[in-house]
Design a protein around this motif. Structure first.
Motif, PDB file in Angstrom:
ATOM      1  N   ASP A  35      88.120  -9.861  23.030  1.00  0.00           N
ATOM      2  CA  ASP A  35      86.585  -9.988  23.247  1.00  0.00           C
ATOM      3  C   ASP A  35      85.728 -10.315  22.046  1.00  0.00           C
ATOM      4  O   ASP A  35      86.055 -10.429  20.818  1.00  0.00           O
ATOM      5  N   PHE A  36      84.632 -10.819  22.192  1.00  0.00           N
ATOM      6  CA  PHE A  36      83.881 -11.259  21.508  1.00  0.00           C
ATOM      7  C   PHE A  36      83.377 -10.252  20.382  1.00  0.00           C
ATOM      8  O   PHE A  36      83.171 -10.741  19.181  1.00  0.00           O
ATOM      9  N   ALA A  37      83.612  -9.019  20.650  1.00  0.00           N
ATOM     10  CA  ALA A  37      83.162  -7.902  19.722  1.00  0.00           C
ATOM     11  C   ALA A  37      84.251  -7.846  18.712  1.00  0.00           C
ATOM     12  O   ALA A  37      83.945  -7.172  17.550  1.00  0.00           O
ATOM     13  N   SER A  38      85.473  -8.539  18.767  1.00  0.00           N
ATOM     14  CA  SER A  38      86.395  -8.450  17.743  1.00  0.00           C
ATOM     15  C   SER A  38      86.065  -9.514  16.652  1.00  0.00           C
ATOM     16  O   SER A  38      86.721  -9.564  15.806  1.00  0.00           O
ATOM     17  N   LEU A  39      84.875 -10.293  17.090  1.00  0.00           N
ATOM     18  CA  LEU A  39      84.766 -11.304  15.632  1.00  0.00           C
ATOM     19  C   LEU A  39      83.766 -10.777  14.805  1.00  0.00           C
ATOM     20  O   LEU A  39      82.767  -9.862  15.274  1.00  0.00           O
ATOM     21  N   LEU A  96      80.862 -11.411  13.912  1.00  0.00           N
ATOM     22  CA  LEU A  96      79.428 -11.860  14.369  1.00  0.00           C
ATOM     23  C   LEU A  96      78.339 -10.655  14.017  1.00  0.00           C
ATOM     24  O   LEU A  96      78.726  -9.241  14.082  1.00  0.00           O
ATOM     25  N   ALA A  97      77.182 -10.947  13.851  1.00  0.00           N
ATOM     26  CA  ALA A  97      76.212 -10.179  13.541  1.00  0.00           C
ATOM     27  C   ALA A  97      75.810  -9.052  14.789  1.00  0.00           C
ATOM     28  O   ALA A  97      75.939  -9.716  16.010  1.00  0.00           O
ATOM     29  N   PRO A  98      75.511  -7.843  14.707  1.00  0.00           N
ATOM     30  CA  PRO A  98      75.393  -7.134  15.962  1.00  0.00           C
ATOM     31  C   PRO A  98      74.402  -7.614  16.813  1.00  0.00           C
ATOM     32  O   PRO A  98      74.432  -7.578  17.900  1.00  0.00           O
ATOM     33  N   GLU A  99      73.316  -8.177  16.240  1.00  0.00           N
ATOM     34  CA  GLU A  99      72.199  -8.678  17.337  1.00  0.00           C
ATOM     35  C   GLU A  99      72.761  -9.831  18.088  1.00  0.00           C
ATOM     36  O   GLU A  99      72.499 -10.137  19.266  1.00  0.00           O
ATOM     37  N   GLN A 100      73.858 -10.660  17.442  1.00  0.00           N
ATOM     38  CA  GLN A 100      74.483 -11.767  18.144  1.00  0.00           C
ATOM     39  C   GLN A 100      75.257 -11.319  19.371  1.00  0.00           C
ATOM     40  O   GLN A 100      75.405 -11.622  20.335  1.00  0.00           O
ATOM     41  N   LEU A 101      76.036 -10.155  18.702  1.00  0.00           N
ATOM     42  CA  LEU A 101      76.770  -9.514  20.022  1.00  0.00           C
ATOM     43  C   LEU A 101      76.180  -8.907  21.131  1.00  0.00           C
ATOM     44  O   LEU A 101      76.612  -8.891  22.298  1.00  0.00           O
ATOM     45  N   GLN A 102      74.663  -8.439  20.652  1.00  0.00           N
ATOM     46  CA  GLN A 102      73.860  -8.071  21.945  1.00  0.00           C
ATOM     47  C   GLN A 102      73.658  -9.262  22.832  1.00  0.00           C
ATOM     48  O   GLN A 102      73.446  -8.825  23.992  1.00  0.00           O
ATOM     49  N   ALA A 140      81.573 -22.161  21.688  1.00  0.00           N
ATOM     50  CA  ALA A 140      82.464 -21.733  20.324  1.00  0.00           C
ATOM     51  C   ALA A 140      81.863 -22.360  19.078  1.00  0.00           C
ATOM     52  O   ALA A 140      81.523 -21.676  18.182  1.00  0.00           O
ATOM     53  N   PHE A 141      81.359 -23.594  19.204  1.00  0.00           N
ATOM     54  CA  PHE A 141      80.712 -24.146  17.933  1.00  0.00           C
ATOM     55  C   PHE A 141      79.330 -23.803  17.895  1.00  0.00           C
ATOM     56  O   PHE A 141      78.673 -23.755  16.656  1.00  0.00           O
ATOM     57  N   ALA A 142      78.691 -23.525  19.103  1.00  0.00           N
ATOM     58  CA  ALA A 142      77.259 -23.108  18.840  1.00  0.00           C
ATOM     59  C   ALA A 142      77.264 -21.487  17.997  1.00  0.00           C
ATOM     60  O   ALA A 142      76.210 -21.783  17.194  1.00  0.00           O
ATOM     61  N   LEU A 143      78.285 -20.842  18.367  1.00  0.00           N
ATOM     62  CA  LEU A 143      77.997 -19.478  17.684  1.00  0.00           C
ATOM     63  C   LEU A 143      78.488 -19.774  16.039  1.00  0.00           C
ATOM     64  O   LEU A 143      77.931 -19.047  15.315  1.00  0.00           O
ATOM     65  N   THR A 144      79.291 -20.624  15.714  1.00  0.00           N
ATOM     66  CA  THR A 144      79.725 -20.988  14.498  1.00  0.00           C
ATOM     67  C   THR A 144      78.511 -21.520  13.870  1.00  0.00           C
ATOM     68  O   THR A 144      78.006 -21.138  12.689  1.00  0.00           O
ATOM     69  N   VAL A 145      77.721 -22.516  14.330  1.00  0.00           N
ATOM     70  CA  VAL A 145      76.420 -22.988  13.892  1.00  0.00           C
ATOM     71  C   VAL A 145      75.425 -21.866  13.591  1.00  0.00           C
ATOM     72  O   VAL A 145      74.833 -21.987  12.083  1.00  0.00           O
ATOM     73  N   LEU A 146      75.335 -20.941  14.397  1.00  0.00           N
ATOM     74  CA  LEU A 146      74.199 -20.066  14.099  1.00  0.00           C
ATOM     75  C   LEU A 146      74.853 -18.939  13.218  1.00  0.00           C
ATOM     76  O   LEU A 146      74.024 -18.441  12.492  1.00  0.00           O
ATOM     77  N   HIS A 147      75.789 -18.731  13.168  1.00  0.00           N
ATOM     78  CA  HIS A 147      76.641 -17.814  12.207  1.00  0.00           C
ATOM     79  C   HIS A 147      76.419 -18.189  10.799  1.00  0.00           C
ATOM     80  O   HIS A 147      76.140 -17.738   9.822  1.00  0.00           O
ATOM     81  N   GLU A 154      72.046 -24.453  25.126  1.00  0.00           N
ATOM     82  CA  GLU A 154      73.270 -23.387  24.800  1.00  0.00           C
ATOM     83  C   GLU A 154      72.940 -22.650  23.619  1.00  0.00           C
ATOM     84  O   GLU A 154      73.056 -21.655  23.441  1.00  0.00           O
ATOM     85  N   ILE A 155      72.558 -23.509  22.492  1.00  0.00           N
ATOM     86  CA  ILE A 155      72.550 -23.075  21.015  1.00  0.00           C
ATOM     87  C   ILE A 155      70.922 -22.099  21.276  1.00  0.00           C
ATOM     88  O   ILE A 155      71.301 -21.206  20.594  1.00  0.00           O
ATOM     89  N   ARG A 156      70.056 -22.839  21.814  1.00  0.00           N
ATOM     90  CA  ARG A 156      68.876 -21.922  21.944  1.00  0.00           C
ATOM     91  C   ARG A 156      69.214 -20.516  22.678  1.00  0.00           C
ATOM     92  O   ARG A 156      68.645 -19.273  22.202  1.00  0.00           O
ATOM     93  N   ARG A 157      69.915 -20.446  23.850  1.00  0.00           N
ATOM     94  CA  ARG A 157      70.461 -19.241  24.544  1.00  0.00           C
ATOM     95  C   ARG A 157      70.996 -18.503  23.614  1.00  0.00           C
ATOM     96  O   ARG A 157      70.699 -17.175  23.562  1.00  0.00           O
ATOM     97  N   LEU A 158      71.882 -18.773  22.774  1.00  0.00           N
ATOM     98  CA  LEU A 158      72.578 -17.952  22.145  1.00  0.00           C
ATOM     99  C   LEU A 158      71.958 -17.384  20.829  1.00  0.00           C
ATOM    100  O   LEU A 158      72.410 -16.572  19.963  1.00  0.00           O
ATOM    101  N   ALA A 159      70.788 -18.229  20.334  1.00  0.00           N
ATOM    102  CA  ALA A 159      70.004 -17.797  19.216  1.00  0.00           C
ATOM    103  C   ALA A 159      68.877 -16.993  19.520  1.00  0.00           C
ATOM    104  O   ALA A 159      68.065 -16.694  18.633  1.00  0.00           O
ATOM    105  N   ARG A 160      68.692 -16.452  20.820  1.00  0.00           N
ATOM    106  CA  ARG A 160      67.947 -15.357  21.348  1.00  0.00           C
ATOM    107  C   ARG A 160      67.330 -14.273  20.241  1.00  0.00           C
ATOM    108  O   ARG A 160      66.318 -14.055  19.735  1.00  0.00           O
ATOM    109  N   SER A 161      68.687 -13.909  19.541  1.00  0.00           N
ATOM    110  CA  SER A 161      68.211 -12.735  18.738  1.00  0.00           C
ATOM    111  C   SER A 161      68.048 -12.972  17.180  1.00  0.00           C
ATOM    112  O   SER A 161      67.654 -12.140  16.501  1.00  0.00           O
ATOM    113  N   GLN A 162      68.124 -14.365  16.892  1.00  0.00           N
ATOM    114  CA  GLN A 162      67.630 -14.987  15.511  1.00  0.00           C
ATOM    115  C   GLN A 162      66.193 -15.570  15.680  1.00  0.00           C
ATOM    116  O   GLN A 162      65.876 -16.521  16.321  1.00  0.00           O
TER     117      GLN A 162
END
Length: 459
Positions: free
Chosen positions: A5-9, A11-17, A57-64, A91-99
């Protein structure tokens, strides 16, 4: 909670949302193996095919890793083609919505350097680009990499195949030694091992199963006689199979043009895609295909890798690819996301040696059949959607919601009759149900968007 589960990582709560909103719940194998390592700061080499989830995978790392308050280039993603770079950036922009205020900039050939230079002057957090254009900006001191802490090489084997070794070396030389480096590659030839050795620090090496083990692909091989016309055989297959969408792969640009002309004259919904086309024409062709406005794409191997084409139910090979790896990537366009796929290869008399190579590497015996004699009775089906181009975009403050609103208000189109929308800097594209195309065009040209009228046309 499952370990996948992504929730096991961490990651910031906003990113998980954001992941939950995008319906990213369970990690793919490459994500489950690589993300814990990458989020912990390790250098990682990941052998992963297109469609494996590596981009997220790497997009989430970049944003983290980003410090948004620091307005400097902190991450660089290098890709072999402009098409792949655009998809990665999206894809990076989509995953960066909360930032808030994450700026992602693409630097690729085919776009005026001056426009990119102006964008660089305004700053960016993440650069996604092709090696040649990125190096051009670095060499001219328009791109400063001194604050870089995450370097990603996506489809590294493809970049080396395309001759980008010198550019990669020069870009790496300009980057800080202290950084995290992530290398993604479908294969791991000696050149990749050598590249990794001099640019990475004690990397973790992971390998995930190939795409074709994740979804069923039916593979058929038909022998063409010396007198059979290749384009006619392709039309025969398409009429017999009636795919919703298919790619026909050809080995040369001339052959692709010939097959395209034959299919077009026979009434198929078809477009060609190869390296001799202008960049804007290639992009528009891919857009039409991705939004269901074209059923058949006739392509050279420029389309075999790095293109985000989903739900493809048929691949047709006219002849076999030059090598086994390319053949694998071709048929890997179908049978994705758990859906069944079909790959049909039409072998000419010159394909005997290539077929034997495939047989030697195949996990199960391959059967070569005679081409079917019975003529199919179906007719080419039209595309389900049509695309409208609007002469206005982000610079005019136009948003997808504005376009949907104009099309659906006051008894216009039903919401489900509006397809994909892509808003670019100066133009926007919207797919609509083909039967409603003229009505949709009238709605967009006769009414106002953002308080003004825009010109529009059917593509």
């Amino acid at each position: 909670m499952s370990a996948t589960d992504f929730a096991s990582l961490p990651l910031a709560p906003e990113q998980l949302q954001t992941l939950a909103a995008l319906e990213y719940h369970t990690m793919t194998p490459v994500q489950a193996e690589s993300l814990p390592l990458m989020l912990a700061g390790r250098d990682v080499i990941a052998q992963a095919q297109t469609g494996s989830g590596k981009t997220a995978a790497f997009a989430l790392t970049v944003l983290h890793n980003l410090n948004v308050a620091q307005y400097a280039v902190q991450a660089l993603v290098l890709c072999p083609t402009r098409e792949l770079a655009e998809q990665v950036a999206e894809e990076i922009r989509r995953l960066a919505r909360s930032q808030a205020n994450v700026k992602v900039l693409t630097l690729c050939g085919g776009v005026p350097t001056r426009d990119q230079s102006l964008s660089l002057q305004h700053g960016a957090h993440v650069i996604v680009g092709t090696p040649g254009r990125v190096l051009d900006h670095v060499s001219q001191q328009r791109l400063d990499l001194t604050q870089l802490h995450t370097l990603v090489l996506d489809e590294a084997d493809r970049m080396l195949d395309m001759g980008f070794q010198a550019e990669l070396d020069a870009i790496i030389e300009a980057a800080p030694v202290k950084r995290q480096t992530l290398l993604f590659s479908a294969t791991f030839p000696p050149q990749i091992a050598s590249l990794a050795q001099h640019l990475m620090q004690a990397p973790a090496h992971i390998e995930v199963a190939a795409i074709e083990t994740q979804a069923p692909i039916t593979k058929l091989f038909y022998q063409l006689s010396a007198s059979q016309h290749g384009a006619e055989a392709v039309a025969h297959v398409l009429l017999a199979q009636q795919p919703n969408q298919a790619i026909v792969f050809c080995n040369t640009k001339r052959e692709a043009d010939s097959v395209f002309t034959y299919l077009h004259n026979a009434g198929f919904s078809v477009q060609a895609l190869h390296g001799d086309m202008e960049q804007k024409d290639r992009e528009e062709t891919l857009l039409l295909f991705n939004n269901q406005s074209v059923r058949i794409l006739v392509a050279t191997d420029v389309a075999a890798r790095g293109l985000d084409i989903k739900a493809l139910d048929l691949v047709v090979n006219l002849g076999l690819a030059h090598d086994v790896e390319t053949h694998t990537h071709r048929i890997g366009r179908t049978g994705r996301a758990g859906e069944a796929g079909r790959a049909i290869s039409l072998l000419t008399t010159q394909c005997e040696y290539k077929f034997h190579l495939l047989q030697d590497t195949a996990p199960a015996p391959l059967s070569l059949q005679a081409f079917p004699d019975a003529a199919p009775t179906g007719k080419p089906a039209p595309a389900s959607m049509a695309t409208i181009q609007i002469q206005g975009g982000k610079k005019d403050k136009l948003r997808p919601g504005d376009i949907v609103g104009a099309l659906t208000k006051d008894g216009g189109l039903a919401f489900e009759q509006v397809g994909k929308i892509k808003v670019q800097a100066k133009v926007a594209y919207v797919a609509v149900a083909r039967a409603k195309a003229k009505h949709a065009l009238a709605l967009l040209t006769e009414d106002k968007l953002k308080g003004r009228r825009f010109r529009a046309r059917l593509v």
